[in-house]
Design a protein around this motif. Structure first.
Motif, PDB file in Angstrom:
ATOM      1  N   LYS A  62       0.836  -1.225   0.000  1.00  0.00           N
ATOM      2  CA  LYS A  62       0.000   0.000   0.000  1.00  0.00           C
ATOM      3  C   LYS A  62       0.865   1.267   0.000  1.00  0.00           C
ATOM      4  O   LYS A  62       0.425   2.325   0.420  1.00  0.00           O
ATOM      5  CB  LYS A  62      -0.963   0.058   1.202  1.00  0.00           C
ATOM      6  N   ILE A  63       2.085   1.165  -0.513  1.00  0.00           N
ATOM      7  CA  ILE A  63       3.006   2.302  -0.491  1.00  0.00           C
ATOM      8  C   ILE A  63       3.215   2.871  -1.896  1.00  0.00           C
ATOM      9  O   ILE A  63       3.514   2.132  -2.836  1.00  0.00           O
ATOM     10  CB  ILE A  63       4.359   1.901   0.131  1.00  0.00           C
ATOM     11  N   VAL A  64       3.031   4.187  -1.986  1.00  0.00           N
ATOM     12  CA  VAL A  64       3.410   4.932  -3.182  1.00  0.00           C
ATOM     13  C   VAL A  64       4.840   5.380  -2.927  1.00  0.00           C
ATOM     14  O   VAL A  64       5.110   6.048  -1.925  1.00  0.00           O
ATOM     15  CB  VAL A  64       2.497   6.161  -3.421  1.00  0.00           C
ATOM     16  N   VAL A 106      -8.472  13.720  -1.090  1.00  0.00           N
ATOM     17  CA  VAL A 106      -8.185  13.082   0.197  1.00  0.00           C
ATOM     18  C   VAL A 106      -6.710  13.376   0.475  1.00  0.00           C
ATOM     19  O   VAL A 106      -5.840  12.979  -0.304  1.00  0.00           O
ATOM     20  CB  VAL A 106      -8.443  11.560   0.150  1.00  0.00           C
ATOM     21  N   ILE A 107      -6.439  14.089   1.554  1.00  0.00           N
ATOM     22  CA  ILE A 107      -5.055  14.466   1.879  1.00  0.00           C
ATOM     23  C   ILE A 107      -4.300  13.239   2.389  1.00  0.00           C
ATOM     24  O   ILE A 107      -4.737  12.571   3.325  1.00  0.00           O
ATOM     25  CB  ILE A 107      -5.011  15.599   2.926  1.00  0.00           C
ATOM     26  N   ALA A 108      -3.157  12.964   1.756  1.00  0.00           N
ATOM     27  CA  ALA A 108      -2.363  11.793   2.109  1.00  0.00           C
ATOM     28  C   ALA A 108      -1.145  12.140   2.965  1.00  0.00           C
ATOM     29  O   ALA A 108      -0.729  11.346   3.802  1.00  0.00           O
ATOM     30  CB  ALA A 108      -1.905  11.078   0.836  1.00  0.00           C
ATOM     31  N   ARG A 109      -0.576  13.317   2.737  1.00  0.00           N
ATOM     32  CA  ARG A 109       0.617  13.726   3.502  1.00  0.00           C
ATOM     33  C   ARG A 109       0.772  15.235   3.365  1.00  0.00           C
ATOM     34  O   ARG A 109       0.461  15.803   2.321  1.00  0.00           O
ATOM     35  CB  ARG A 109       1.851  13.014   2.959  1.00  0.00           C
ATOM     36  N   VAL A 110       1.293  15.871   4.418  1.00  0.00           N
ATOM     37  CA  VAL A 110       1.456  17.331   4.427  1.00  0.00           C
ATOM     38  C   VAL A 110       2.906  17.676   4.749  1.00  0.00           C
ATOM     39  O   VAL A 110       3.509  17.101   5.656  1.00  0.00           O
ATOM     40  CB  VAL A 110       0.508  17.991   5.457  1.00  0.00           C
ATOM     41  N   PHE A 111       3.442  18.640   3.999  1.00  0.00           N
ATOM     42  CA  PHE A 111       4.782  19.180   4.225  1.00  0.00           C
ATOM     43  C   PHE A 111       4.635  20.656   4.575  1.00  0.00           C
ATOM     44  O   PHE A 111       3.862  21.361   3.927  1.00  0.00           O
ATOM     45  CB  PHE A 111       5.642  19.083   2.954  1.00  0.00           C
ATOM     46  N   THR A 112       5.378  21.137   5.568  1.00  0.00           N
ATOM     47  CA  THR A 112       5.398  22.561   5.888  1.00  0.00           C
ATOM     48  C   THR A 112       6.663  23.158   5.292  1.00  0.00           C
ATOM     49  O   THR A 112       7.768  22.659   5.541  1.00  0.00           O
ATOM     50  CB  THR A 112       5.375  22.793   7.409  1.00  0.00           C
ATOM     51  N   ILE A 113       6.485  24.215   4.512  1.00  0.00           N
ATOM     52  CA  ILE A 113       7.630  24.896   3.907  1.00  0.00           C
ATOM     53  C   ILE A 113       7.901  26.168   4.704  1.00  0.00           C
ATOM     54  O   ILE A 113       7.031  27.016   4.846  1.00  0.00           O
ATOM     55  CB  ILE A 113       7.378  25.205   2.424  1.00  0.00           C
ATOM     56  N   SER A 114       9.115  26.259   5.226  1.00  0.00           N
ATOM     57  CA  SER A 114       9.540  27.410   6.029  1.00  0.00           C
ATOM     58  C   SER A 114      10.795  28.022   5.420  1.00  0.00           C
ATOM     59  O   SER A 114      11.655  27.306   4.912  1.00  0.00           O
ATOM     60  CB  SER A 114       9.888  26.973   7.457  1.00  0.00           C
ATOM     61  N   VAL A 129       4.455   7.405   0.614  1.00  0.00           N
ATOM     62  CA  VAL A 129       3.201   7.517   1.359  1.00  0.00           C
ATOM     63  C   VAL A 129       2.616   6.117   1.512  1.00  0.00           C
ATOM     64  O   VAL A 129       2.441   5.399   0.526  1.00  0.00           O
ATOM     65  CB  VAL A 129       2.176   8.425   0.641  1.00  0.00           C
ATOM     66  N   ASP A 130       2.322   5.760   2.752  1.00  0.00           N
ATOM     67  CA  ASP A 130       1.653   4.493   3.050  1.00  0.00           C
ATOM     68  C   ASP A 130       0.152   4.766   3.048  1.00  0.00           C
ATOM     69  O   ASP A 130      -0.372   5.392   3.967  1.00  0.00           O
ATOM     70  CB  ASP A 130       2.120   3.974   4.407  1.00  0.00           C
ATOM     71  N   LEU A 131      -0.530   4.321   1.998  1.00  0.00           N
ATOM     72  CA  LEU A 131      -1.954   4.626   1.856  1.00  0.00           C
ATOM     73  C   LEU A 131      -2.805   3.968   2.942  1.00  0.00           C
ATOM     74  O   LEU A 131      -3.896   4.457   3.241  1.00  0.00           O
ATOM     75  CB  LEU A 131      -2.459   4.219   0.472  1.00  0.00           C
ATOM     76  N   SER A 132      -2.302   2.907   3.561  1.00  0.00           N
ATOM     77  CA  SER A 132      -3.072   2.274   4.640  1.00  0.00           C
ATOM     78  C   SER A 132      -3.157   3.193   5.860  1.00  0.00           C
ATOM     79  O   SER A 132      -3.976   2.965   6.748  1.00  0.00           O
ATOM     80  CB  SER A 132      -2.473   0.921   5.021  1.00  0.00           C
ATOM     81  N   GLN A 133      -2.329   4.225   5.902  1.00  0.00           N
ATOM     82  CA  GLN A 133      -2.322   5.171   7.027  1.00  0.00           C
ATOM     83  C   GLN A 133      -3.070   6.472   6.717  1.00  0.00           C
ATOM     84  O   GLN A 133      -3.084   7.389   7.539  1.00  0.00           O
ATOM     85  CB  GLN A 133      -0.879   5.502   7.419  1.00  0.00           C
ATOM     86  N   VAL A 134      -3.678   6.556   5.531  1.00  0.00           N
ATOM     87  CA  VAL A 134      -4.379   7.778   5.125  1.00  0.00           C
ATOM     88  C   VAL A 134      -5.809   7.735   5.647  1.00  0.00           C
ATOM     89  O   VAL A 134      -6.590   6.849   5.289  1.00  0.00           O
ATOM     90  CB  VAL A 134      -4.365   7.951   3.590  1.00  0.00           C
ATOM     91  N   PHE A 135      -6.154   8.701   6.487  1.00  0.00           N
ATOM     92  CA  PHE A 135      -7.482   8.771   7.083  1.00  0.00           C
ATOM     93  C   PHE A 135      -8.539   9.058   6.016  1.00  0.00           C
ATOM     94  O   PHE A 135      -8.384   9.942   5.183  1.00  0.00           O
ATOM     95  CB  PHE A 135      -7.517   9.863   8.156  1.00  0.00           C
ATOM     96  N   GLY A 136      -9.629   8.289   6.044  1.00  0.00           N
ATOM     97  CA  GLY A 136     -10.762   8.542   5.162  1.00  0.00           C
ATOM     98  C   GLY A 136     -10.595   8.054   3.742  1.00  0.00           C
ATOM     99  O   GLY A 136     -11.375   8.445   2.866  1.00  0.00           O
TER     100      GLY A 136
END
Length: 194
Positions: A62-64, A106-114, A129-136
């Motif tokens: 389940k990994i991209v 569906v948001i899978a992962r978020v990065f903060t750019i500073s 990204v492990d899709l099995s860990q993506v909420f919803g």
């Protein structure tokens, strides 16, 4: 009338000049600080397909894997730092050809750019990204995309929402070849008795 001695006159003139110079220095420092401080600018996803994509999706794990993308910014002064903002990897429901069937990601992962400067770029590579860990995330077919300024931290304008998001392709290089057929079911392998 009595006048001040020449040495005292010179001393006062020097003090006045020093005071004026301090004021000029402080004003110049303040102007530089303001011009080199946080300033909004348009941020975007690179429009070159070669700068955005991913390697593969493994339905067993389940990994991209091998996700890469480039975030760009414009502005008017490369000394200006853009306020922090977020970039999200998302999944968008699609059909077998890769055409979107919904506009709700569906948001899978978020990065903060500073600390990104105007006229800057940020490259991300070898992300997973492990899709099995993506909420919803429901079972189904999806395309992966990148959404710059997904938190709306940079106002519009100057940010142009039209260039903030885009679907990315896998190494297959086509929309149909980039469809992720996600199933939450786990694969169970039966081991034969010897």
């Amino acid at each position: 009338k009595r006048s001040l001695p020449k040495s005292l006159k010179m001393s006062r003139q020097i003090k006045n000049r020093k005071s004026k110079m301090k004021k000029i220095y402080l004003l110049a420092s303040l102007a530089f600080t303001i011009s080199a401080s946080a300033q909004d600018a348009n941020v975007s996803l690179s429009n070159l397909n070669s700068n955005n994509g991913y390697s593969t999706y493994d339905n067993n794990t389940k990994i991209v894997s091998g996700i890469f993308f480039e975030v760009l910014s414009d502005g008017d002064n490369s000394d200006n730092v853009i306020p922090d903002f977020e970039v999200s990897l998302y999944l968008l429901p699609c059909d077998a050809s890769g055409a979107a069937t919904s506009s709700t990601p569906v948001i899978a992962r978020v990065f903060t750019i500073s600390g990104m400067h105007q006229f800057g770029e940020r490259d991300y590579s070898n992300q997973n990204v492990d899709l099995s860990q993506v909420f919803g995330l429901d079972d189904g077919m999806y395309r992966m995309g990148v959404w710059v300024n997904s938190d709306g931290a940079i106002s519009n304008p100057p940010d142009d929402e039209a260039d903030n998001a885009g679907l990315i392709q896998s190494d297959a290089g086509t929309s149909a070849g980039s469809v992720i057929n996600y199933s939450s079911a786990t694969v169970i392998t039966k081991i034969a008795s010897i």
